[in-house]
Design an enzyme around this catalytic site. Structure first.
Site, PDB file in Angstrom:
ATOM      1  N   ARG A  88       0.846  -1.200   0.000  1.00 27.92           N
ATOM      2  CA  ARG A  88       0.000   0.000   0.000  1.00 27.92           C
ATOM      3  C   ARG A  88       0.878   1.245   0.000  1.00 27.92           C
ATOM      4  NH1 ARG A  88      -5.418  -0.831   2.068  1.00 27.92           N
ATOM      5  NH2 ARG A  88      -5.378  -2.893   2.990  1.00 27.92           N
ATOM      6  N   THR A 125       1.324 -10.656   5.944  1.00 27.18           N
ATOM      7  CA  THR A 125       0.566 -10.076   4.828  1.00 27.18           C
ATOM      8  C   THR A 125      -0.939 -10.042   5.065  1.00 27.18           C
ATOM      9  OG1 THR A 125       0.817 -12.259   3.841  1.00 27.18           O
ATOM     10  CG2 THR A 125       2.250 -10.526   3.004  1.00 27.18           C
ATOM     11  N   SER A 169      -4.967 -10.469   5.667  1.00 27.56           N
ATOM     12  CA  SER A 169      -6.097 -11.167   5.055  1.00 27.56           C
ATOM     13  C   SER A 169      -6.821 -10.249   4.079  1.00 27.56           C
ATOM     14  CB  SER A 169      -7.075 -11.619   6.153  1.00 27.56           C
ATOM     15  OG  SER A 169      -7.522 -10.491   6.888  1.00 27.56           O
ATOM     16  N   GLU A 180     -28.213 -13.926   8.091  1.00 27.32           N
ATOM     17  CA  GLU A 180     -27.136 -14.713   8.703  1.00 27.32           C
ATOM     18  C   GLU A 180     -27.434 -16.201   8.599  1.00 27.32           C
ATOM     19  OE1 GLU A 180     -24.027 -14.556  10.195  1.00 27.32           O
ATOM     20  OE2 GLU A 180     -24.360 -16.691  10.498  1.00 27.32           O
ATOM     21  N   MET A 217      -8.751 -13.680  13.658  1.00 28.94           N
ATOM     22  CA  MET A 217      -8.212 -12.584  12.848  1.00 28.94           C
ATOM     23  C   MET A 217      -8.441 -11.277  13.586  1.00 28.94           C
ATOM     24  SD  MET A 217      -9.129 -13.560   8.943  1.00 28.94           S
ATOM     25  CE  MET A 217      -8.254 -14.844   8.066  1.00 28.94           C
ATOM     26  N   LEU A 218      -7.585 -11.016  14.552  1.00 30.94           N
ATOM     27  CA  LEU A 218      -7.723  -9.816  15.374  1.00 30.94           C
ATOM     28  C   LEU A 218      -6.400  -9.065  15.397  1.00 30.94           C
ATOM     29  CD1 LEU A 218      -9.662 -11.382  18.399  1.00 30.94           C
ATOM     30  CD2 LEU A 218     -10.600  -9.880  16.626  1.00 30.94           C
ATOM     31  N   HIS A 224     -16.326   4.169  42.849  1.00 24.84           N
ATOM     32  CA  HIS A 224     -17.765   4.396  42.760  1.00 24.84           C
ATOM     33  C   HIS A 224     -18.018   5.856  42.432  1.00 24.84           C
ATOM     34  CE1 HIS A 224     -22.031   4.227  43.655  1.00 24.84           C
ATOM     35  NE2 HIS A 224     -21.873   5.333  44.367  1.00 24.84           N
TER      36      HIS A 224
HETATM   37  P1  NAI Z   1     -17.282 -13.276  10.641  1.00 25.61           P
HETATM   38  O1  NAI Z   1     -16.654 -14.606  10.462  1.00 25.61           O
HETATM   39  O2  NAI Z   1     -17.197 -12.580  11.948  1.00 25.61           O
HETATM   40  O3  NAI Z   1     -18.828 -13.358  10.262  1.00 25.61           O
HETATM   41  C1  NAI Z   1     -19.266 -13.820   9.008  1.00 25.61           C
HETATM   42  C2  NAI Z   1     -20.663 -14.349   9.127  1.00 25.61           C
HETATM   43  O4  NAI Z   1     -21.174 -14.631   7.828  1.00 25.61           O
HETATM   44  C3  NAI Z   1     -20.743 -15.650   9.915  1.00 25.61           C
HETATM   45  O5  NAI Z   1     -21.623 -15.490  11.008  1.00 25.61           O
HETATM   46  C4  NAI Z   1     -21.265 -16.666   8.885  1.00 25.61           C
HETATM   47  O6  NAI Z   1     -22.117 -17.614   9.443  1.00 25.61           O
HETATM   48  C5  NAI Z   1     -22.010 -15.765   7.893  1.00 25.61           C
HETATM   49  N1  NAI Z   1     -22.175 -16.341   6.544  1.00 25.61           N
HETATM   50  C6  NAI Z   1     -21.254 -17.009   5.798  1.00 25.61           C
HETATM   51  N2  NAI Z   1     -21.795 -17.399   4.618  1.00 25.61           N
HETATM   52  C7  NAI Z   1     -23.079 -16.972   4.597  1.00 25.61           C
HETATM   53  C8  NAI Z   1     -24.150 -17.071   3.651  1.00 25.61           C
HETATM   54  N3  NAI Z   1     -24.015 -17.672   2.457  1.00 25.61           N
HETATM   55  N4  NAI Z   1     -25.346 -16.525   3.979  1.00 25.61           N
HETATM   56  C9  NAI Z   1     -25.514 -15.896   5.169  1.00 25.61           C
HETATM   57  N5  NAI Z   1     -24.526 -15.775   6.094  1.00 25.61           N
HETATM   58  C10 NAI Z   1     -23.321 -16.298   5.821  1.00 25.61           C
HETATM   59  O7  NAI Z   1     -16.640 -12.372   9.468  1.00 25.61           O
HETATM   60  P2  NAI Z   1     -16.612 -10.804   9.244  1.00 25.61           P
HETATM   61  O8  NAI Z   1     -17.664 -10.122  10.037  1.00 25.61           O
HETATM   62  O9  NAI Z   1     -16.588 -10.622   7.772  1.00 25.61           O
HETATM   63  O10 NAI Z   1     -15.214 -10.412   9.858  1.00 25.61           O
HETATM   64  C11 NAI Z   1     -14.005 -10.922   9.280  1.00 25.61           C
HETATM   65  C12 NAI Z   1     -12.918 -10.993  10.310  1.00 25.61           C
HETATM   66  O11 NAI Z   1     -12.532  -9.699  10.722  1.00 25.61           O
HETATM   67  C13 NAI Z   1     -13.341 -11.769  11.543  1.00 25.61           C
HETATM   68  O12 NAI Z   1     -12.326 -12.664  11.872  1.00 25.61           O
HETATM   69  C14 NAI Z   1     -13.462 -10.708  12.598  1.00 25.61           C
HETATM   70  O13 NAI Z   1     -13.122 -11.197  13.889  1.00 25.61           O
HETATM   71  C15 NAI Z   1     -12.501  -9.621  12.127  1.00 25.61           C
HETATM   72  N6  NAI Z   1     -12.973  -8.322  12.577  1.00 25.61           N
HETATM   73  C16 NAI Z   1     -12.900  -8.002  13.897  1.00 25.61           C
HETATM   74  C17 NAI Z   1     -13.404  -6.815  14.350  1.00 25.61           C
HETATM   75  C18 NAI Z   1     -13.352  -6.524  15.812  1.00 25.61           C
HETATM   76  O14 NAI Z   1     -12.645  -7.217  16.529  1.00 25.61           O
HETATM   77  N7  NAI Z   1     -14.103  -5.546  16.302  1.00 25.61           N
HETATM   78  C19 NAI Z   1     -14.013  -5.831  13.445  1.00 25.61           C
HETATM   79  C20 NAI Z   1     -14.073  -6.288  12.104  1.00 25.61           C
HETATM   80  C21 NAI Z   1     -13.560  -7.482  11.694  1.00 25.61           C
END
Ligand code: NAI
Length: 473
Positions: A40, A148, A150, A210, A326-327, A452
């Site tokens: 980037r 690298t 995701s 979902e 993936m954190l 408190h």
């Molecule tokens: P995620 O794995 O958290 O959620 C994806 C969801 O999509 C799952 O619940 C799955 O069941 C659903 N899904 C999959 N195929 C589907 C289908 N065909 N139809 C309907 N639902 C379906 O993935 P997300 O939210 O994209 O995040 C990616 C990564 O980024 C994760 O590992 C997450 O932990 C990380 N992340 C963390 C954050 C934080 O810690 N605040 C913020 C943003 C991302």
């Protein structure tokens, strides 16, 4: 194309996200000569450029907008907020810039050579960097770290065409030029619920589709159910147990077809914007891993041993590109541990105590095991719970939604998991992580004096509830 050979480094890190840049800084602090290669134009990876940082800027700004429109009146402040989306996006861009510039500054301060260009591993000890101007450099190094990260995975088994306006990924959803009237979010995970919240607060009618029967799949079931109810109260619609099978984009709208995950009749909803947030996959394109023989697992993750070394001597990997959640903070911790190992120390990450936070309102935060996991493993446990409704500070702030839940070993009282749903949960979870890192018990937490009035008193009360009885309920 010219090719120059560079003097030897101790370490070349490929990728400057939270895993890579932290590894580089720690290694430099420990006396290693370090270079970082980043494709980037700015450092910081997904997290700083298009992930954690910009989304948090938008989450904060949209939360303020929502508060001003819905809660201020109850506090005796009468305003009619008007959205200026351009300024809000400008706030996000400025936040990103100050953070990515901060990394460039830290590289200079630590005498790290930052190189903008695409890195490819030629062999152990050699990284070729193709710069923007077409010039290539070969960096000689004792160790190479693959950091690298995701990329957006799309929907498993489906070809999703992202046009950036109607069918979007998280990369685009932090920069929509107008608030859509309707939005369908595919995937009720972290990204879907955070970015769905942003656009919902700004006025979009959001429907989440979902696959699983619950949102936030890996989270504690009780927390997930309560959280979903609160989001529904805020206006989000949920289609759970629904598998998206098709997305068709036409004339500035897109229709999403889904069917019950257990089989049955398909349904279609259409929206101005469809956000696909169905997970991310490790990014290793163009790195030359096959040529060098670096092994990956079925999910495409680089395989490593307990010291982050791949099957090829001198090549290591950390962060989203390897196993584990993936954190950003998990990647950072691996970066520190690996730098220490490379400097001859004993770096280590405690994977049992990695907090996880969803930055919605209320926030969801957890560390350690869920009730479902403890049950599945046959571990006997006790539960201590305390609702924010019974917390004085929460009442004063009109933030009574949610609760703290502490899971402790039935015999030893050692805390095994802490789950918080409530305002500021992401900050509250830190004391649970410290407690668990020291192998603390619910009694340890309950006997620690808490200021408190604070929201943190709910943590203490839940601990009291686990080992004895709470005071204020
Ligand atoms: P995620 O794995 O958290 O959620 C994806 C969801 O999509 C799952 O619940 C799955 O069941 C659903 N899904 C999959 N195929 C589907 C289908 N065909 N139809 C309907 N639902 C379906 O993935 P997300 O939210 O994209 O995040 C990616 C990564 O980024 C994760 O590992 C997450 O932990 C990380 N992340 C963390 C954050 C934080 O810690 N605040 C913020 C943003 C991302």
């Amino acid at each position: 194309m010219s090719d120059t050979q560079d003097s030897a480094f101790d370490l070349v890190v490929i990728g400057s996200g939270p895993g890579g840049y932290v590894c580089a800084i720690k290694a430099a602090q420990l006396g290693l000569k370090v270079a970082v290669v980043e494709k980037r134009k700015t450092y910081g990876g997904t997290c700083l450029n298009v992930g954690c940082i910009p989304s948090k800027a938008l989450l904060h700004a949209s939360e303020m907008f929502e508060e001003a429109g819905h809660n201020f009146a109850e506090l005796g402040i009468e305003v009619a907020p008007k959205l200026n989306l351009e300024t809000m996006l400008g706030h996000k861009d400025k936040t990103v810039k100050s953070n990515v510039d901060g990394i460039a500054f830290l590289f200079k301060k630590n005498k790290i050579e930052g190189i903008i260009g695409t890195g490819r591993i030629k062999a152990a000890g050699e990284v070729e960097v193709a710069g923007e101007d077409g010039a290539a450099r070969t960096l000689k190094t004792k160790a190479i770290v693959i950091a690298t990260g995701s990329e957006v995975a799309g929907i498993p088994g489906m070809d999703v065409e992202f046009d950036g306006e109607t069918v979007v990924s998280s990369d685009h959803a932090i920069a929509l030029s107008r608030v859509p009237e309707t939005m369908v979010v595919v995937g009720g995970g972290v990204i879907g619920l955070e970015l769905g919240s942003v656009w919902g607060r700004l006025g979009a009618k959001v429907t989440v589709v979902e696959y699983l029967d619950k949102v936030l799949g890996p989270m504690d079931g009780e927390v997930s159910t309560a959280f979903q109810k609160l989001l529904a109260k805020q206006g989000m619609t949920f289609k759970l147990g629904a598998k998206v099978t098709g997305i068709v984009s036409e004339g500035g709208k897109a229709s999403v077809t889904f069917e019950p995950a257990k089989g049955g009749e398909a349904e279609t909803v259409s929206a101005d914007v469809v956000l696909v947030a169905t997970g991310r996959r490790p990014f290793t394109d163009g790195l030359g891993l096959d040529e060098v023989g670096v092994q990956r697992d079925k999910a495409g993750r680089v395989e490593i041993d307990a010291g982050y070394k791949t099957n090829v001597d001198g090549i290591y990997a950390i962060g989203d590109v390897v196993k584990g959640p993936m954190l950003a903070h998990k990647a950072e911790d691996e970066g520190v541990a690996l730098a220490e190992i490379l400097a001859g120390q004993h770096g280590h990450v405690n994977y049992g105590v990695i907090p996880s936070v969803v930055y919605t309102q209320p926030e969801v935060a957890s560390v350690g095991r869920t009730e479902e996991e403890l049950k599945a493993d046959g571990i006997e446990y006790k539960v201590g719970k305390f609702p924010f409704m019974a917390n004085g500070r929460a009442r004063a702030m009109l933030s009574t939604d949610g609760f703290v839940k502490i899971l402790a070993d039935k015999t030893s009282d050692r805390v095994l998991g802490v789950h918080v749903l409530g305002r500021g949960a992401g900050e509250l979870i830190a004391e649970a992580a410290v407690l668990m890192e020291f192998g603390g018990s619910s009694e340890d937490l309950a006997r620690t004096c808490h200021a408190h009035p604070t929201m943190s008193e709910a943590m203490r009360e839940a601990a009291f509830a686990a080992f004895a009885k709470p005071i204020h309920i």
